[in-house]
Scaffold this motif. Structure first.
Motif, short mmCIF file in Angstrom:
data_model
loop_
_atom_site.label_atom_id
_atom_site.label_comp_id
_atom_site.label_asym_id
_atom_site.label_seq_id
_atom_site.Cartn_x
_atom_site.Cartn_y
_atom_site.Cartn_z
N TRP A 43 -9.03 11.00 4.81
CA TRP A 43 -10.26 10.19 4.83
C TRP A 43 -10.34 9.30 3.60
N LEU A 44 -9.95 9.81 2.45
CA LEU A 44 -9.98 8.99 1.24
C LEU A 44 -9.04 7.79 1.37
N ASP A 45 -7.89 8.01 2.02
CA ASP A 45 -6.93 6.93 2.19
C ASP A 45 -7.41 5.89 3.21
N ALA A 46 -8.08 6.35 4.24
CA ALA A 46 -8.57 5.44 5.28
C ALA A 46 -9.96 5.90 5.72
N PRO A 47 -10.97 5.66 4.90
CA PRO A 47 -12.31 6.20 5.17
C PRO A 47 -12.94 5.62 6.43
N ILE A 48 -13.71 6.48 7.09
CA ILE A 48 -14.50 6.08 8.25
C ILE A 48 -15.96 6.17 7.88
N TYR A 49 -16.71 5.12 8.15
CA TYR A 49 -18.10 5.03 7.71
C TYR A 49 -19.06 4.87 8.89
N GLY A 50 -20.32 5.22 8.61
CA GLY A 50 -21.39 4.92 9.54
C GLY A 50 -21.87 3.49 9.32
N THR A 51 -22.67 3.01 10.24
CA THR A 51 -23.15 1.62 10.15
C THR A 51 -23.93 1.37 8.88
N SER A 76 -14.43 -3.89 -2.98
CA SER A 76 -13.25 -3.09 -3.30
C SER A 76 -13.65 -1.67 -3.66
N ASN A 77 -12.82 -0.69 -3.25
CA ASN A 77 -13.15 0.71 -3.51
C ASN A 77 -13.24 1.05 -4.99
N GLY A 78 -12.33 0.51 -5.80
CA GLY A 78 -12.39 0.75 -7.24
C GLY A 78 -12.13 2.19 -7.64
N ILE A 79 -11.21 2.88 -6.95
CA ILE A 79 -10.93 4.27 -7.26
C ILE A 79 -9.75 4.38 -8.20
N SER A 80 -9.80 5.37 -9.07
CA SER A 80 -8.66 5.64 -9.94
C SER A 80 -8.48 7.13 -10.10
N ASP A 81 -7.26 7.55 -10.40
CA ASP A 81 -6.99 8.95 -10.64
C ASP A 81 -7.00 9.26 -12.14
N HIS A 134 -18.25 9.54 7.37
CA HIS A 134 -17.93 10.40 8.50
C HIS A 134 -16.63 11.14 8.22
N LEU A 135 -16.74 12.39 7.77
CA LEU A 135 -15.57 13.19 7.42
C LEU A 135 -15.02 13.90 8.66
N PRO A 136 -13.71 14.10 8.73
CA PRO A 136 -13.12 14.83 9.87
C PRO A 136 -13.51 16.30 9.85
N VAL A 189 -5.06 3.82 -0.90
CA VAL A 189 -6.50 3.79 -0.66
C VAL A 189 -6.88 2.49 0.00
N GLN A 190 -7.65 2.59 1.07
CA GLN A 190 -8.07 1.39 1.79
C GLN A 190 -8.85 0.47 0.86
#
Length: 376
Positions: free
Chosen positions: A151-159, A348-353, A68-70, A339-340
């Motif tokens: 959103w990437l820092d604190a993502p909001i998701y659907g069920t 775990s998100n497992g994101i890297s730059d 769910h993106l702003p 990142v949350q």
């Protein structure tokens, strides 16, 4: 690959986890080209940034019930940015096609007529570049970046984001696949078979009608989305080789579209009798359009065949020892600052730059030569 290296994970990643990684990768790919696009010293960054916007929009469609993106970072905002970039890119492609593919083969008198159009095109490009630069400096684009990063820092998701890939990925890709398979363009020049199926008629002479051209152009846009979503999940597909078929079909339809756009541009810049001024160019355009139409007519029966269509619907099967890669190939493990750490299911998100960019997320060469009438 290192992104998800544990064999035990396989398809147990959540949809939310995977959506976050895809969206992060695509977003990072867009913003990395900002400076070069603004400088306008090389056309390739503009191409990459524009395609990045397209892929990001497709990802939002695929994961619309998951992420769910702003408002400032949603499809509507991205579509506006993509259109602005697309106008400039289309002018570059049109100029390149006319200058290098057609002008050298014309007589000097025709070259002079074509040069009149190219001068007008150059003026249009200056205006389009100003608009791009204004957009990149503007508040709406800055708001888009702030919103997306938030959103990437604190993502909001659907069920449904808590579903594993095993459970959910075949369902999130179905809407786009169905839209492609049920597109009315497949019905162009078809007839009923003894078995009751629709089949392509024998080759007919003449140009594609205006109504059919519009349908084929829209089909091409749908095929792009089908390609992009396949690239997001490429290693999950039962028949990943289908991707090459979609690329071929997209390129064929793009050639048909190019001819129509070039004709329209020349009519606007040289007048309604433009074809009398550059007859050799008209002849070459006609030859290219006929070749593209013949290719379309050769490909159409394949995608009308019921067995082929069934294989396109059958997206996956269980594979023992399967290990996920696809669009995340080359992405190292780890979560960056801010990142949350948790997504649905506690994964775990497992994101890297990391700086590496996988081939799946690079704009292919066949997209660099397609023109869009709304941009010219």
């Amino acid at each position: 690959m290192d992104a998800i290296s544990a064999k035990g994970d396989r398809l147990t990643l959540t949809l939310g986890h995977y959506a976050h990684q895809i969206l992060h990768k695509l977003y990072r790919r867009i913003v990395k080209f900002e400076v070069e696009v603004y400088r306008d010293t090389d056309p390739e960054p503009l191409h990459q940034m524009r395609v990045g916007m397209r892929r990001l929009r497709t990802a939002l469609h695929v994961f619309q019930g998951v992420a769910h993106l702003p408002t400032g970072a949603d499809d509507k905002a991205i579509r506006k940015f993509g259109k602005t970039l697309g106008t400039l890119r289309d002018l570059d492609v049109l100029s390149d096609r006319l200058r290098h593919d057609y002008r050298p083969a014309l007589f000097p008198v025709e070259q002079r007529e074509l040069d009149k159009s190219l001068k007008k095109l150059a003026k249009q490009r200056k205006t389009a570049l100003k608009r791009v630069r204004k957009t990149l400096r503007g508040k709406h684009y800055k708001h888009f970046k702030r919103s997306f990063q938030a959103w990437l820092d604190a993502p909001i998701y659907g069920t449904v984001a808590g579903l594993s890939l095993r459970q959910g990925w075949p369902d999130v890709v179905q809407p786009i696949t169905q839209r492609v398979l049920l597109h009315p363009a497949w019905m162009i020049d078809t007839e009923g078979s003894p078995e009751g199926d629709r089949v392509a008629k024998p080759e007919t002479a003449g140009q594609v009608s205006h109504a059919s051209a519009l349908l084929l152009h829209d089909l091409r846009k749908c095929i792009k989305q089908q390609r992009y979503q396949m690239e997001f999940f490429i290693d999950l597909y039962d028949h990943p080789d289908q991707l090459e078929g979609w690329k071929t079909l997209q390129d064929c339809l793009g050639q048909l579209q190019d001819g129509a756009v070039i004709r329209d541009f020349l009519r606007k810049t040289l007048g309604r009798h433009w074809d009398k001024l550059v007859p050799n160019l008209v002849q070459r355009l006609t030859v290219d359009e006929q070749a593209a139409r013949q290719e379309w007519r050769s490909l159409q029966p394949h995608y009308l065949d019921w067995q082929v269509r069934q294989s396109l619907r059958q997206v996956s099967k269980e594979r023992s020892g399967y290990q996920l890669s696809g669009a995340l190939n080359g992405m190292p493990d780890g979560v960056p600052d801010g990142v949350q750490n948790e997504v649905p299911g506690g994964v775990s998100n497992g994101i890297s730059d990391g700086a590496s960019e996988p081939e799946h997320l690079q704009a292919p060469s066949d997209e660099s030569s397609t023109l869009h009438p709304s941009s010219l």
